[in-house]
Design an enzyme around this catalytic site. Structure first.
Site, mmCIF file in Angstrom:
data_model
loop_
_atom_site.group_PDB
_atom_site.id
_atom_site.type_symbol
_atom_site.label_atom_id
_atom_site.label_comp_id
_atom_site.label_asym_id
_atom_site.label_seq_id
_atom_site.Cartn_x
_atom_site.Cartn_y
_atom_site.Cartn_z
ATOM 1 N N CYS A 57 0.271 1.960 19.877
ATOM 2 C CA CYS A 57 -0.391 1.394 18.702
ATOM 3 C C CYS A 57 0.587 0.757 17.727
ATOM 4 O O CYS A 57 0.181 0.029 16.827
ATOM 5 C CB CYS A 57 -1.205 2.470 17.992
ATOM 6 N N HIS A 116 -2.377 1.145 10.372
ATOM 7 C CA HIS A 116 -3.033 1.279 11.664
ATOM 8 C C HIS A 116 -4.340 2.030 11.473
ATOM 9 O O HIS A 116 -4.402 3.045 10.775
ATOM 10 C CB HIS A 116 -2.121 2.019 12.639
ATOM 11 N N ASN A 118 -10.253 2.671 16.697
ATOM 12 C CA ASN A 118 -8.829 2.470 16.952
ATOM 13 C C ASN A 118 -8.654 1.408 18.036
ATOM 14 O O ASN A 118 -8.968 1.641 19.204
ATOM 15 C CB ASN A 118 -8.204 3.799 17.391
#
Length: 340
Positions: free
Chosen positions: A117, A257, A287
């Site tokens: 990520c 994030h 996500n």
């Protein structure tokens, strides 16, 4: 951060999301979970899911085209393409090469980057060095994921978390004092087993056994990743600010994030920011791994949330374990409306 030879900034943004929306209510029919449980523990209400025929490059190309259009840059001017992803079309060739071909860019360097990520921050920093040094003039950086293809839809601890999407930025040299001011990247391979796709590589090649045991899907130790993320998001942001010669009081906007609302709130508190200075689209997309930050950045810019001169922090954590933060002095005026 050591002084760049040339200042480098973002001159265009773009994104692309699948049309299919998967709500928490629908997930209630698939696994033993509930809308209330998902929302209170993660902050997610829905996520976008690509159809069976859509691969990473199919989302990356439209996102790139929109970023190039916003920048007023032709595809032929691009010297470098970096695609940050953990869900490439193929293990090889690089998805960046497929994007290059579909955009009609001949000869530009193109490669994929895998940092979980944190991938977009890693790719942003990497591309900036090529431009700062004068090796290249124009870079296209894309974060793209189709995580729905590697999710175990019977695992309620992970299937509720992830979604698909792509975001892109165009980088070029900018005026002194603008663009990338600080960059902090890091990794701890000791935590590699906490978030992993166990099979499909050279350690565990695909076999009937790996398929039967579900080893080609995401495996995550949620509590340990959560503890790591809460700590590292704030620390990475502060270190990137220090490299930029700034303090947390100088931050105008945070784009974190989008993994978990409680993690975002912890980073927000560590930086002493009000909720109005933090961009959140986690509730709508879940996500999206390396796509989370560039999609949020594109939305924040197009909504007029970012003003020239704003000091912006981008920060992420991910598999590896990895982390990264970038500090930007925003250099773009308000976006022009487009017929999208």
């Amino acid at each position: 951060m050591p002084a760049l030879l040339r200042p480098v900034g973002i001159v265009g943004t773009g994104s692309c999301l699948p049309e299919r929306i998967l709500t928490n209510a629908e997930l209630e029919q698939m696994v033993d979970t509930s809308d209330e449980w998902i929302r209170t523990r993660t902050g997610i209400r829905e996520r976008r899911i690509a159809d069976g025929n859509t691969a990473a490059s199919d989302l990356a190309v439209p996102a790139a085209e929109r970023a190039l259009e916003a920048a007023g840059v032709t595809a032929k001017a691009v010297d470098l393409i970096i695609v940050a992803t953990v869900t490439p079309d193929n293990l090889f060739p690089a998805t960046a090469c497929l994007v290059q071909e579909r955009l009609g860019i001949k000869g530009a360097a193109a490669f994929d980057l895998s940092a979980g990520c944190s991938g977009f921050i890693y790719a942003l920093g990497t591309a900036a060095q090529f431009i700062a040094s004068g090796i290249y003039e124009t870079a296209l950086v894309i974060g793209v994921e189709v995580l729905s293809k590697i999710i175990n839809w019977q695992d309620r601890s992970t299937c509720v978390l992830f979604g698909d999407g792509a975001g892109a930025v165009v980088l070029k040299a900018v005026n002194p004092g603008e663009g990338l001011l600080g960059l902090y990247l890091g990794a701890d391979g000791g935590g590699a087993s906490l978030l992993t796709l166990p099979a499909g590589g050279s350690r565990l090649p695909a076999s009937p056994t790996t398929v039967a045991e579900g080893l080609h899907t995401i495996h995550m130790n949620g509590p340990e990743v959560f503890k790591f993320a809460v700590r590292v998001m704030g620390e990475a942001s502060l270190k990137a600010l220090a490299q930029a010669g700034l303090k947390k009081e100088d931050v105008d906007f945070l784009i974190p994030h989008q993994a978990n609302m409680r993690i975002i709130e912890a980073a927000t508190k560590r930086l002493g920011l009000s909720r109005e200075k933090v961009y959140v689209n986690l509730d709508r997309y879940g996500n999206m791994s390396s796509a989370s930050i560039p999609v949020a950045l594109d939305e924040a810019y197009r909504e007029g949330r970012l003003k020239p001169g704003d000091k912006i922090v981008l920060v992420a954590f991910g598999a590896g374990l990895t982390w990264g933060a970038a500090v930007l002095s925003w250099n773009l005026a308000g976006p022009e409306r487009r017929g999208e």
